[in-house]
Design a protein around this motif. Sequence first.
Motif, mmCIF file in Angstrom:
data_model
loop_
_atom_site.group_PDB
_atom_site.id
_atom_site.type_symbol
_atom_site.label_atom_id
_atom_site.label_comp_id
_atom_site.label_asym_id
_atom_site.label_seq_id
_atom_site.Cartn_x
_atom_site.Cartn_y
_atom_site.Cartn_z
ATOM 1 N N GLN A 1 0.809 -1.222 0.000
ATOM 2 C CA GLN A 1 0.000 0.000 0.000
ATOM 3 C C GLN A 1 0.842 1.272 0.000
ATOM 4 O OE1 GLN A 1 -3.274 -0.287 -0.329
ATOM 5 N NE2 GLN A 1 -3.103 -2.505 -0.257
ATOM 6 N N TRP A 2 2.117 1.155 -0.364
ATOM 7 C CA TRP A 2 3.069 2.266 -0.266
ATOM 8 C C TRP A 2 2.525 3.544 -0.903
ATOM 9 C CZ3 TRP A 2 7.248 2.776 2.639
ATOM 10 C CH2 TRP A 2 8.109 3.842 2.366
ATOM 11 N N GLU A 3 2.080 3.450 -2.146
ATOM 12 C CA GLU A 3 1.593 4.640 -2.854
ATOM 13 C C GLU A 3 0.244 5.097 -2.307
ATOM 14 O OE1 GLU A 3 3.290 6.373 -5.078
ATOM 15 O OE2 GLU A 3 4.961 4.969 -4.948
ATOM 16 N N GLU A 4 -0.685 4.160 -2.174
ATOM 17 C CA GLU A 4 -2.038 4.506 -1.748
ATOM 18 C C GLU A 4 -2.062 5.160 -0.375
ATOM 19 O OE1 GLU A 4 -6.212 2.246 -0.768
ATOM 20 O OE2 GLU A 4 -4.882 1.370 -2.278
ATOM 21 N N TRP A 5 -1.240 4.656 0.534
ATOM 22 C CA TRP A 5 -1.198 5.201 1.889
ATOM 23 C C TRP A 5 -0.195 6.341 2.023
ATOM 24 C CZ3 TRP A 5 -0.974 0.023 5.070
ATOM 25 C CH2 TRP A 5 -2.204 -0.632 4.955
ATOM 26 N N LYS A 6 0.439 6.732 0.905
ATOM 27 C CA LYS A 6 1.409 7.834 0.901
ATOM 28 C C LYS A 6 2.486 7.631 1.970
ATOM 29 C CE LYS A 6 -1.797 11.207 -0.989
ATOM 30 N NZ LYS A 6 -2.992 10.507 -1.233
ATOM 31 N N MET A 7 3.062 6.427 1.948
ATOM 32 C CA MET A 7 4.042 6.044 2.971
ATOM 33 C C MET A 7 5.387 6.741 2.805
ATOM 34 S SD MET A 7 2.441 3.816 4.938
ATOM 35 C CE MET A 7 3.755 2.959 5.763
ATOM 36 N N ALA A 8 5.670 7.295 1.635
ATOM 37 C CA ALA A 8 6.977 7.914 1.391
ATOM 38 C C ALA A 8 7.248 9.085 2.337
ATOM 39 C CB ALA A 8 7.071 8.370 -0.057
ATOM 40 N N ARG A 9 6.232 9.645 2.893
ATOM 41 C CA ARG A 9 6.426 10.791 3.798
ATOM 42 C C ARG A 9 6.931 10.368 5.172
ATOM 43 N NH1 ARG A 9 0.100 12.231 5.122
ATOM 44 N NH2 ARG A 9 -0.492 10.065 5.350
ATOM 45 N N TRP A 10 6.969 9.065 5.437
ATOM 46 C CA TRP A 10 7.389 8.543 6.727
ATOM 47 C C TRP A 10 8.726 7.835 6.627
ATOM 48 C CZ3 TRP A 10 4.183 10.298 10.271
ATOM 49 C CH2 TRP A 10 2.851 10.533 9.929
ATOM 50 N N ARG A 11 9.464 7.816 7.711
ATOM 51 C CA ARG A 11 10.639 6.963 7.835
ATOM 52 C C ARG A 11 10.195 5.749 8.643
ATOM 53 N NH1 ARG A 11 15.598 10.699 9.725
ATOM 54 N NH2 ARG A 11 15.200 12.407 8.320
ATOM 55 N N ILE A 12 10.476 4.599 8.121
ATOM 56 C CA ILE A 12 10.057 3.376 8.797
ATOM 57 C C ILE A 12 11.300 2.588 9.170
ATOM 58 C CG2 ILE A 12 8.795 1.205 8.547
ATOM 59 C CD1 ILE A 12 6.974 2.743 6.563
ATOM 60 N N TYR A 13 11.387 2.228 10.427
ATOM 61 C CA TYR A 13 12.514 1.450 10.931
ATOM 62 C C TYR A 13 11.977 0.152 11.516
ATOM 63 C CZ TYR A 13 14.866 5.955 10.771
ATOM 64 O OH TYR A 13 15.369 7.154 10.371
ATOM 65 N N LEU A 14 12.583 -0.925 11.148
ATOM 66 C CA LEU A 14 12.244 -2.205 11.756
ATOM 67 C C LEU A 14 13.408 -2.597 12.646
ATOM 68 C CD1 LEU A 14 10.487 -4.682 12.103
ATOM 69 C CD2 LEU A 14 11.614 -5.674 10.101
#
Length: 74
Positions: free
Chosen positions: A24-37
Motif C-alpha cells: 500500500q506504499w503509494e495509496e497510503w502515501k508512505m513515502a512521507r514517513w521513515r520506517i525502521y524495523l
Amino acid sequence: RGNIIIPAFAVGRSQELLYWFARQWEEWKMARWRIYLDSPMAMKVVEVYGRHEGLFDDDAQRVWKGRPNPFRLP
C-alpha cells in the motif's frame, strides 16, 4: 509531527506489517514517513527467504518476485 511505534516482537507480525506497507506504499502515501524495523531476527528471516526463494510454491514466488517486493520498502 511525531513518531509512531508499533510493537511487533513476533517475526510473523513484523513480516505482515512490512508486507502491507509495501503493498500500500503509494495509496497510503508512505513515502512521507521513515520506517525502521528494529528486529534483527525478523530481518534475518527475510534474508533467509531471499536465499531460498526456489523452495516457494508458485503463488509465493509470484508475490516474492512482484513489485513491490513484499518485504522491501521503497
